[in-house]
Scaffold this motif. Sequence first.
Motif, PDB file in Angstrom:
ATOM      1  N   LEU A 205      85.846  72.946  30.523  1.00 16.31           N
ATOM      2  CA  LEU A 205      86.107  71.445  30.382  1.00 16.31           C
ATOM      3  C   LEU A 205      86.105  71.034  28.893  1.00 16.31           C
ATOM      4  N   LYS A 250      88.510  60.282  30.971  1.00 14.70           N
ATOM      5  CA  LYS A 250      86.391  60.459  30.890  1.00 14.70           C
ATOM      6  C   LYS A 250      86.339  60.039  31.476  1.00 14.70           C
ATOM      7  N   TYR A 262      81.591  69.214  35.590  1.00 15.29           N
ATOM      8  CA  TYR A 262      82.378  70.136  36.432  1.00 15.29           C
ATOM      9  C   TYR A 262      82.265  71.566  37.359  1.00 15.29           C
ATOM     10  N   LEU A 269      84.792  66.341  39.581  1.00 17.31           N
ATOM     11  CA  LEU A 269      84.375  66.460  38.748  1.00 17.31           C
ATOM     12  C   LEU A 269      82.983  65.305  39.088  1.00 17.31           C
ATOM     13  N   VAL A 280      89.548  67.321  40.724  1.00 15.88           N
ATOM     14  CA  VAL A 280      90.019  67.706  39.756  1.00 15.88           C
ATOM     15  C   VAL A 280      91.862  68.414  40.784  1.00 15.88           C
TER      16      VAL A 280
END
Lengths: 328, 487
Positions: A205, A250, A262, A269, A280
């Motif tokens: 990530l 984010k 993650y 997420l 995701v």
Amino acid sequence: MSAYASRGGGRDGDGRDGDGKDGDGKDGGGGGEADRERAGRVDDRAERLVVAGFVTSIIGAVALAVVYIVGGQPQWEGITLALALGGIGLAIAVWARYFMDAEEVVEDRHALASTEEEVAAFTASFEGGQQTLARRGLLTKLGLGALGALGLAALFPIRSLGPRPGKGLKETAFAAAGGGSGKPLRLVDAEGRPIRPSDLSRSSLVTAWPEGHEHDADAPTLLLQVDIEEFRPLPGREDWVVGEIVAYSKLCTHTGCPVGLYQTELDLLLCPCHQSTFDVLHGAEPVFGPAARPLPQLPLGLDEEGFLIATGDFSAPVGGGFWDRGRT
Amino acid sequence: MTSEEAVAKATPLSRRTARWLDSRLGAAGFARKALDKVFPDHWSFLLGELALWSFVILIATGVYLTFFFDASVEEIIYNGSYVPLQGVEMSRAYASALDISFDVRAGMVMRQVHHWAANVYLATTVVHLMRIFFTGAFRRPRELNWLIGVGMLIFSIVNGFVGYSLLDDQLSGTGLRIAHNIALSIPVGGTWLASLFFGGDFPGPDLIERLYVIHILLLPAVIIALLGLHLALVARQRHTQFSGPGRTERNVVGERVWPTFAAKGTAAFFLTAAVLCALGGLAQINPIWLYGPFRPAEVSAASQPDWYMGWLDGALRLWPGWEIRLFGFELPTPFYPSVLLPGITFGLLALWPFLEARITKDRDEHHLLDRPRDRPLRTAFGVSTLAFYTVLFFGGASDVLAVTFQTSVNALFQAFRIALLVLPPLAGFVTYRLCQELARRDRPGASTEAPRVAPAASDDGADNRRQIEPEDEPELDPASTAGVPRG
């Protein structure tokens, strides 16, 4: 009833507290020799405790000074402080328990409300003054008006505390990449280095920023490499991914915490603050927790040198919601 | 030497000082009254005192910390003695907090005692509040002091949060970001409020300096003023007492302030201070050096606020993601758990004495305390409310609990949501029945004490004193009680 001690009785202990042995005269009353002896032994023990408390305190204080002088050490400082304070506390507590008058005293409670005469006298004084003011009624009103105006005027400087909430909430630095005149912005890491798709792997990530804005609090972007076979882009966002790489804001849409966890096997997420969970593979829609909206997606592209770029701003204002988020 | 001087010479210094002061203040009468004041004794009356002493320690350690803390967000490179962070870019605020911890001799212990004192201060305050609630000490004439107390509680919670937000570490920065989003969620004025308070978009260049002024000047001044009023009202209205032989609505039975009560209070201060210092020295609290400096894009897993913010964090987690959107305007999710819920919480808390008086139609003066069992409805409501906030508190630790017990966060969430709906009424019901049972057991064997009111009778507003007075009346001087207003 014995609880009703006289005022004089309550004062018996005065001047004798210094010598603990005098105390037993109060408790004994008509008790026999054995009772008095037992009371004396208890007093002796209590007195020794008081002495021990004060001595402990002095030792603690000296030790604290020594600890400090030789360089200080948090644990020892805490212990010696606790001894110095606790010794005094213990000594006084024992002293109060054994050598101070524990007899109950009864006091009358007086009425809280004033007497009718007092209230009448006050009312007369106050209303007398009021009449003096009322005689110049216009002046009084004008005076109050002036105070009110001053109060309102004094509110204006509050405006200087911050700017009008504007584009900052709805736009990020990526906005420069969008529109007809905008030129694409590179995505860079925290050190400002541009990122190639090959820098990513399936389980990693990467947090990225718009180039030149690596300290922006509203622009951190998650770059993820997903299983493109499973990936179901939202309508109109089919070309927002580069290869297998997708980018989301984010900042959680709940209260703006960085969504830092993650779960690769599940393609989810997770926000560590309040456990909002985002899918995701499908537009980062919330699937669990308190978040109500998906993480905004960033349209991705590649420049001639093969670095990742943003071709516009996020699909929605980032972070938590606010009153006029939907208005442009 | 005149005879007057000779007399003066023979009197001890303390007396001469007292006379010197009195000839300028005329305070002897007032001071004597203060020394002779009678204070009822019960272990639960100590709770408020513990809060007071913790607050004194907070002020003392806090003043020391201000000499070293630097409330600036200017970025510098750390080169203090904590090796893992050497060479890291951070704000002066965070660096100075590290310096206090590692490079100021006795700084670490002061910092940790300060933080522990804050937690203990709020804990004892809340337990003190419970004592006041469950014994009915808020009833007339003490409604004003209840309001002052609720005010102090709110300001103290805010100041606690502001205090640990100053340090500009990763954890506190995350907390501030949540606070920013909570402000944003307020309808209509929220964005303005956030912008004015933070001085712009998050994190805001002046934020730490503003928080500092609020933490060490503004809120302490307000809390100290309220504290003074709180104590002054206790002195003016005299303390309440539990009923018992010889205790009536019209007297105070206990120890005199001087010297017994004063000595016990002093002992309580030193013992509180000792416990806080032992905690500050031995029990690590808020190890900011492990969190690192605040970076807006980072977050540490298992971020937990201080305990008194736990219920808010839990509410934020458990409230489902409902958002109302109309005509392009929206009411964001955090509004309900973090603006509306605290509003209702503290609003209800503040209004409780007035609500209860309205429900029970009891508007009489009360100086004798209730035993919780004698007011089953109030007690049940209180326990039920506590159950609600306790579930929220543990809900705020859902991630930590999930890791500890190896369960899924999702399952825990649903369990907490169900518990939030089920446990409060259940706890209230069980409490109600327990109160009834306890009161029933009191009834036949009440010979050792003054007769108590049966619960059914007491809940409709009849008060204990009518039951107790007949027994005590003969012992009172009728002349001294004639002035007491009777409801």
